[in-house]
Enzyme design. Sequence first.
Site, PDB file in Angstrom:
ATOM      1  N   SER A  42      -9.303  82.755  39.151  1.00 38.76           N
ATOM      2  CA  SER A  42      -8.965  81.339  39.366  1.00 38.76           C
ATOM      3  C   SER A  42      -8.291  80.783  38.125  1.00 38.76           C
ATOM      4  CB  SER A  42     -10.237  80.526  39.628  1.00 38.76           C
ATOM      5  OG  SER A  42     -10.864  80.185  38.400  1.00 38.76           O
ATOM      6  N   ASP A  43      -7.615  79.667  38.250  1.00 43.04           N
ATOM      7  CA  ASP A  43      -7.168  78.979  37.048  1.00 43.04           C
ATOM      8  C   ASP A  43      -8.385  78.262  36.456  1.00 43.04           C
ATOM      9  OD1 ASP A  43      -5.716  77.967  34.970  1.00 43.04           O
ATOM     10  OD2 ASP A  43      -3.995  77.382  36.190  1.00 43.04           O
TER      11      ASP A  43
END
Length: 749
Positions: free
Chosen positions: A289-290
Amino acid sequence: MMEKNAIERKIRELLAKMTLEEKAGQLQQCGPSLVGAFEVSFEELLDMMFDGRISKEEFDRLMSGAKQDFHEDDIRAGRIGSFNGIGDAATANRLQKIAVEETRLGIPLIYGYDVIHGFRTVTPIPLAESCAWEPGLWERTGRLAAEEATAAGVHMTFAPMVDVAKDARWGRVSEGAGEDVLLNGDYGAAKVRGFQGDDLTREDAMAACVKHFAAYGACEAGRDYNRVDMSLQKLWDEYLPSYKACIEAGARAVMPAFNDINGVPCSANEWLLRDVLRKDWGFDGMTVSDANAIAECVNHGIAADKRDAARQCLRAGVDMDMTSNSYIEHVQELVESGELEESVLDEAVADILRVKFEMDLFEHPYRTSEEREADAMLTQEARALAREAAVKSMVLLKNEDAPSGLPEGNSGNKKILPLAPDARLGIFGRLAADRGQMTGAWAVGANPDDCLSILDACRERGISYRYLDGADNPEGLSTKKRILEIAEESDVFLAVIGEDKEESGEAASRASITLKDSDIQLVKDLLEVGKAQGKPVVAVLFNGRPLAMPWLAESADAILEAWHPGVEAGPAILDVLFGDANPSGKLTTTFPYASGQCPMYYAHMNTGRPGGKSKFTSKYLDTPLEPVYPFGFGLSYTTFAYENLSVEKTEDGFHVSVTVKNTGSRAGEEIVQCYVQDVAGSRVRPVKELKGYKKIPLAPGEERRVEFELPSEKLGFYSREGTYVVEPGEFRIYVGGNSRDVLEAGVIL
Ligand code: NOJ
């Protein structure tokens, strides 16, 4: 590398031994936390500085007293699978030892890091480097970055960013290859090859995490983190191919973007992460994920709380949670309560273990040593490559005829640039001396003292120069008086202006992408004195995005777009100014007249009323139709002519050829560009789309036939029904040295 089946078997064996907590632990990526010297969290402290509650000095003071907490007890308990932001061999090896020797199953950590444009040897920002239109160069600088970063313990970089970026207001245009999808794909694929090499088990191989999947560059109004709402056809035609090119090049990780697409945040977007990425494209690496993006699904308004976000994102296909702690806090309980199938968790763990096995981290968890690290950084060869890349990235935007009396440079072109070797410089502007600004955005492993400024390079080269920082006024004289004083000892003025490194990159969107008033004033003052005394004004621009600068384009005598060039900024700029190198860079992003035209890009649709002189056409009342500098534009110290464009129909597509001639008196490289227009499609098509480019060296007077193959599969698009189609009919082919000045031929497919 271990055989595929053997890896899958090992993954299954390991999964069978893992507790739910250990599985969740593999999905957990954290950064070291800063503790000790302040009462509030690091994030709060940052906010306090940004909103002015504390000064930058106070922030720095607190930070220097802070200690890093590496969550060692969590590593021991098997609750951490990865770290972000550890970039030194000693720490990497120390923590790895805990993971390997003190956890129940001994699963190694994988270290991620933002190695965006070099690690210690900072090379030009990606937008700049893309202006070289040279995949071989992109690959070589990618390799260099990997050699240094892996020596510092890094296993994976959060790069390349291949977000097609057509809106110059978005600060992150600096991190990718500009507005064109083909260039972004080529750039990304070259970086993947450079970062990873051809054997992931090598100690200097760095896995590539392609980002930000998908279409982050299309965020509405160029405002960072904003929504993306577009037709699926546009997404497939103009945005997805660059990520796909990286997957085809073998990238082992993908980062879903912060934005939503048509209402579904990418982190919770099962269609994107499972259907497109895994089923259609066959990706079997890991997704990360960011930062905090999983928890941010709550802010997006798609998840009720972090627990809900964890469930949705894991199910959608986000394997690793970067720093939001959503998985580690909730996944075990979600599985135990039956809200999430354990098989979904197992799949995510398997993706992460697969990359760890492929990199041979189980057998060789310590891929570096402090000795290797000490030897790897900023070698002479690395600096030479950084200089070459910086030279090739620069774009000469303007170069007027030299005024009489200006000593002539080595090109015999009677232009202001290149300068004569003994030309005396009057240098103006803070950025000429500010080493720290030369790296541009995202240079986490950099040391500003490694950078050479323009002034450093002048001293090194023995150039006669006088320098005035535009704002600096030590003797109480007005800037103009000081310019006059400096003019006596200079042949040419350099106005060094543009953006600081913080003015582009993440969270650096600008509603107005103009030059600063103080920069314009400085250039005005220089022009006034320069005109009276016959001293031309050369603007050297540092910036991380296109600027709307019609006045400068009109007024300055010469303009060199240097971008943020990295550690070798100064020497590379002098190489170009003094003609040791002939500039060959071409813009990969359009320079509009005004901020209000953004997004402005060459591959636009025509509309039913293409812009023109009459009233009811598609245009603005207060700006010209054309950009200041079009996509693909860039001058050289020589000139090139194009003739005899020929397009032949082949069995499957077109064969294009054109003669390109060096009509000047010095050798140079030309980037020949081939564009296509589908004249009447079943959906409207762009006025031009880049389909090929070639960079060719030509000696003075030399001419060459340059050829492009355009197989029909390159000429299609996504239909109204959403399938890829190639439609027979009329095409126009354009070839030239930029997207505006082209030869044209029509042909029937
Ligand atoms: C946020 C950025 O969007 C992403 O590009 C970067 O890789 C991560 N932070 C990690 O630092």
